[in-house]
Scaffold this active site. Structure first.
Site, PDB file in Angstrom:
ATOM      1  N   ARG A 378       0.900  -1.215   0.093  1.00 39.30           N
ATOM      2  CA  ARG A 378      -0.094  -0.022  -0.070  1.00 39.30           C
ATOM      3  C   ARG A 378       0.776   1.266   0.015  1.00 39.30           C
ATOM      4  NH1 ARG A 378      -3.958  -1.947   4.644  1.00 39.30           N
ATOM      5  NH2 ARG A 378      -5.258  -3.470   3.398  1.00 39.30           N
ATOM      6  N   LEU A 382       2.036   0.163  -4.954  1.00 37.21           N
ATOM      7  CA  LEU A 382       0.623   0.722  -5.668  1.00 37.21           C
ATOM      8  C   LEU A 382       0.818   2.465  -5.934  1.00 37.21           C
ATOM      9  CD1 LEU A 382      -2.172  -1.349  -4.325  1.00 37.21           C
ATOM     10  CD2 LEU A 382      -1.442  -1.096  -6.707  1.00 37.21           C
ATOM     11  N   VAL A 500      -7.167  -3.857  -6.130  1.00 35.87           N
ATOM     12  CA  VAL A 500      -6.259  -4.503  -5.170  1.00 35.87           C
ATOM     13  C   VAL A 500      -6.032  -3.917  -4.128  1.00 35.87           C
ATOM     14  CG1 VAL A 500      -5.492  -5.723  -7.271  1.00 35.87           C
ATOM     15  CG2 VAL A 500      -4.146  -3.575  -6.465  1.00 35.87           C
ATOM     16  N   GLU A 501      -5.287  -4.598  -2.883  1.00 40.47           N
ATOM     17  CA  GLU A 501      -4.565  -4.219  -1.834  1.00 40.47           C
ATOM     18  C   GLU A 501      -5.714  -3.533  -0.890  1.00 40.47           C
ATOM     19  OE1 GLU A 501      -1.972  -5.346  -0.728  1.00 40.47           O
ATOM     20  OE2 GLU A 501      -0.544  -5.633  -2.217  1.00 40.47           O
ATOM     21  N   GLY A 502      -6.921  -3.865  -0.978  1.00 39.48           N
ATOM     22  CA  GLY A 502      -8.124  -3.282  -0.241  1.00 39.48           C
ATOM     23  C   GLY A 502      -8.803  -2.368  -1.333  1.00 39.48           C
TER      24      GLY A 502
END
Length: 810
Positions: A378, A382, A500-502
């Site tokens: 995060r 990203l 992605v990633e939440g």
């Protein structure tokens, strides 16, 4: 009498403003109440009642023993009953990571000197060399159209180069053969690669974010580290990590995948203690080619072979993909992205216990391990990949807007185009500042769980805005795919980063404020910890200390919010700098208002705040934007306050501060309690809303900056790959911008000759030749204009194909 009341009110506001202790409040009440009572000429009976009430107040608030056991004790019991239930996964998420600059923003009084004292972001000589050489070489061998349209994968040469040069080992220490780069370097590498190919960026970033290498570094046994880290560093292993499945996305507690402790046969040995694993995972990047599979699952021990409970919780394992029963190879096709992503399954797969990351001592700690390690994905990967794309858009969109003409004028000079150009420049400046600032936190040893959610959400959301604007500006050039389109695949792939990633909806509505309100608040976590403490005496003492610290904290922020609302923040001491001091003042004002609003929301809504996701999201927006503004101001100072960058800073800051104002207004207007609505309106906006979005003049300055070469444009887009090959789409655009500016005087000479009737040719190339023959321009100037025409034509034209070239291969 009225004057006395006003003086008393001023005293109380001052006590709150300077955050006086409870003892000071008691002393003030001992003086103020009798004075007002006497001045009011109350009857003896009324005075006796007031005196008795004052005496009780002094006893119960002024004497610590009575305060703890009567006042705090009563609140303690109520708090214990009304405290919302926190699931195990939520608790681990709250406990994970560290509080960094987000704690200052929650304080209501950020320490700007501390912000300026943080080290300047930068790279070591070794890291810069890697960026200038190996990363440059990788970018030069990447052809994104070939990757996405023809191969659906990187070329074998690119894969081998990535492995050989250590791109998978940026986080692995040098003693294991890794590069051991800083978070700043990690971010810079991913960002530069992303400016060339999203597929390559994802391929590089995944092994360096949440995955086997990071988990091994933090939690692996010495044997696991020695076995796998050197192989990962050399590219001999391709890692992936499998968390998400068909029935468990954001709700990790619902993972259906499981491992049962039992004895089995492994590698020819009988009665090996291990796990019988069953899983089904989806959306796993690098899974189709992985040799090493990280897996999250629930561990069960029905026969108590490990001792303890039957259900042991989420656990992590590292499984070689050649283990019998492991299924990989199939691929998903995420929006024309060519990075390897696919499912993995296993049913009844037996693995030994030493495949558990960290060994049996780490059984049941998987979710906490994941939460503590999510910061890399995060906070670094990203945002870096988004930033590479945003910088590419800023550079190419500015150049295209200057080269492309309509009605004999560059399209970027139309006000309708200036507006999206301003957004592109302002968002790119702010997100890059936040990217650098967040990577700095990682390098300083922080694990900023709340901030990682903030930067992931805003980097990807603002990236989506930027690419959408770029597509609008480019028109047909943007929507026609082919080797000459440097935006199309980026546009198609943008929703992948959002997901992605939440997923961003979840991140904004639940994670940022929901986690931050507890984690970064100076007292809430202490109050919760006291409630859960089984030692009643100690718990009550700690709760009393936290409760009254919280009360004085809230009163202080209420007072500061009101006073600063009246003054617009004027009078607040700020770091030096005429250009930025008003921004610091407004941010301090909004920090106080945010701390107040957070306390009011938690007190008034209690556990229902978890379900009031729109209110939570807007409060999260305030926290997020305060963080982004902090990063932008830090960047401006680190860059030595260049005057050329002021339009970018002004646009970014004014846009963010205006949106902070709007987020507060959204919270207040939609608060379910009428009394709270009125109270917050008075304390936060006593004189109403006064901030406006960036002016058209500032937007014009930003657009102009993007459309011409210069130091500010170079700083804004620093760190991306810029090819010097004029046959490359981006390289041709760079050359066309320089050529357009250089040829404008020659073009003006041709226009004057045309108006004078000296040139009669209708086609541009023939007109250039005619001007050369009439000595209006020299032969060299004619060649310069012919090259300019060829460059402009290459930039403007879009790719076309024979029908058979677009048919799917059979």
């Amino acid at each position: 009498m009225a004057l006395t009341v006003l003086v008393a009110l001023a005293i109380f506001i001052m006590l709150a403003f300077f955050r006086a202790s409870i003892t000071s409040w008691v002393l003030a009440m001992m003086v103020v109440v009798p004075v007002i009572s006497i001045r009011a000429s109350f009857s003896d009976d009324v005075l006796m009642v007031i005196g008795a009430a004052l005496l009780l107040f002094i006893l119960f608030f002024g004497i610590p023993f009575l305060r703890r056991n009567v006042v705090s004790g009563a609140v303690f019991k109520l708090f214990r009953k009304t405290l919302p239930q926190i699931s195990a996964t939520e608790q681990e998420a709250i406990d994970a990571g560290t509080v960094w600059w987000d704690g200052e923003l929650f304080s209501g009084k950020p320490d700007w000197d501390r912000l300026m004292a943080f080290p300047k972001c930068g790279l070591s000589d070794r890291e810069q060399s890697f960026l200038d050489n190996e990363v440059e070489q990788l970018c030069a061998m990447l052809d994104d159209w070939d990757i996405t349209h023809n191969r659906a994968d990187l070329s074998p040469e690119a894969w081998q180069f990535i492995k050989d040069k250590g791109f998978f080992s940026m986080i692995i220490p040098q003693r294991y053969g890794g590069l051991e780069f800083s978070a700043q370097a990690h971010s810079a590498v991913v960002s530069k690669v992303a400016s060339r190919s999203g597929t390559a960026a994802v391929t590089v970033m995944v092994p360096n974010s949440l995955g086997p290498a990071e988990l091994l570094l933090h939690y692996g046994t010495n044997e696991q580290k020695e076995k796998y880290l050197p192989r990962l560093a050399k590219g001999q292993e391709i890692p992936c990590f499998a968390l998400t499945g068909p029935f468990a996305g954001s709700d990790a507690g619902a993972i259906p995948d499981y491992g049962i402790v039992c004895y089995g046969e492994f590698a020819g040995q009988q009665n090996v203690l291990g796990l019988r694993m069953t899983w089904e995972k989806r959306y796993i990047t690098l899974a189709p080619a992985a040799t090493l599979l990280g897996l999250a699952f629930k561990l069960y021990d029905p026969d108590r072979l490990l001792g303890g409970e039957h259900s042991r919780g989420i656990t992590l394992a590292l499984i070689p993909t050649d283990t019998p029963g492991v299924q990989i190879g199939r691929r998903h096709f995420p929006l024309n992205s060519a990075f390897l992503n696919g499912p993995t399954q296993g049913e009844g797969v037996f693995i030994p216990m030493d495949y558990i990351i960290g060994g049996t001592s780490r059984v049941g700690e998987g979710w906490r391990m994941l939460m503590e390690c999510l910061a890399a994905g995060r906070s670094i990967s990203l945002p870096a990949s988004s930033m590479g794309g945003m910088k590419l858009v800023a550079r190419t969109c500015g150049a295209y807007s200057r080269v492309r003409k309509q009605f004999k004028m560059p399209i970027g000079k139309f006000e309708g185009v200036e507006e999206p150009l301003a957004r592109i420049g302002g968002h790119t400046y702010m997100v890059d500042a936040a990217r650098r600032f967040t990577a700095l936190a990682i390098d300083l040893g922080e694990k900023p769980s709340v901030i990682s959610a903030v930067i992931k959400y805003h980097s990807t959301e603002r990236c989506r805005v930027v690419i959408n604007d770029a597509m609008d500006v480019h028109g047909g050039k943007g929507i026609s795919l082919g080797p000459g389109n440097y935006l199309g695949r980026f546009y198609q792939q943008m929703p992948v980063a959002i997901t992605v990633e939440g997923a961003n909806i979840l991140t904004r509505t639940l994670m940022i404020f929901g986690q931050g309100a507890i984690r970064a608040h100076p007292y809430v976590l202490k109050e919760i910890a006291a409630v859960h403490d089984h030692d009643h005496r100690r718990a009550l003492h700690n709760f009393d200390e936290a409760l009254f610290g919280h009360i004085t904290f809230a009163l202080c922020n209420a007072s500061r919010s009101f006073v600063f609302g009246l003054t617009g923040g004027r009078g607040i001491e700020t770091p030096e700098g005429e250009e930025t001091h008003r921004y610091y003042q407004q941010m301090t004002r909004f920090s106080a208002a945010f701390a107040l609003s957070a306390d009011v929301a938690m007190a008034a809504l209690g556990g229902s705040l978890k379900r009031r996701e729109k209110i939570s999201a807007r409060l999260g927006d305030v926290l997020s934007l305060l963080y982004l503004c902090s990063a932008a101001l830090k960047r401006f100072e680190d860059d030595r306050r260049p005057a050329e960058d002021l339009p970018l800073l002004d646009w970014a800051m004014q846009d963010a501060l205006y949106n902070i104002q709007q987020a507060f207004d959204g919270v207040i207007r939609n608060f379910p309690n009428v009394f709270v609505r009125v109270l917050l309106r008075v304390l936060v906006f006593p004189l109403g809303r006064s901030l406006s979005p960036p002016s058209d003049h500032i937007g014009h300055q930003v657009a102009t900056l993007l459309m011409q070469p210069g130091a500010a444009r170079d700083r804004l887009t620093a760190g991306i790959y810029i090819p010097d090959d004029e046959q490359d789409a981006v390289g041709a655009l760079e050359a066309a911008l320089a050529s357009t500016l250089a040829c404008e005087p020659l073009q003006a000479r041709l226009q004057e000759a045309g108006k004078a009737g000296k040139l009669n040719s209708l086609e541009e190339l023939l007109r250039i030749a005619e001007a050369r023959d009439q000595d209006i321009i020299t032969a060299d100037e004619a060649l310069q204009l012919e090259r300019d025409y060829a460059l402009r034509r290459k930039v403007i034209m879009v790719d076309d194909f024979a029908p058979e070239q677009l048919r799917a291969a059979k």
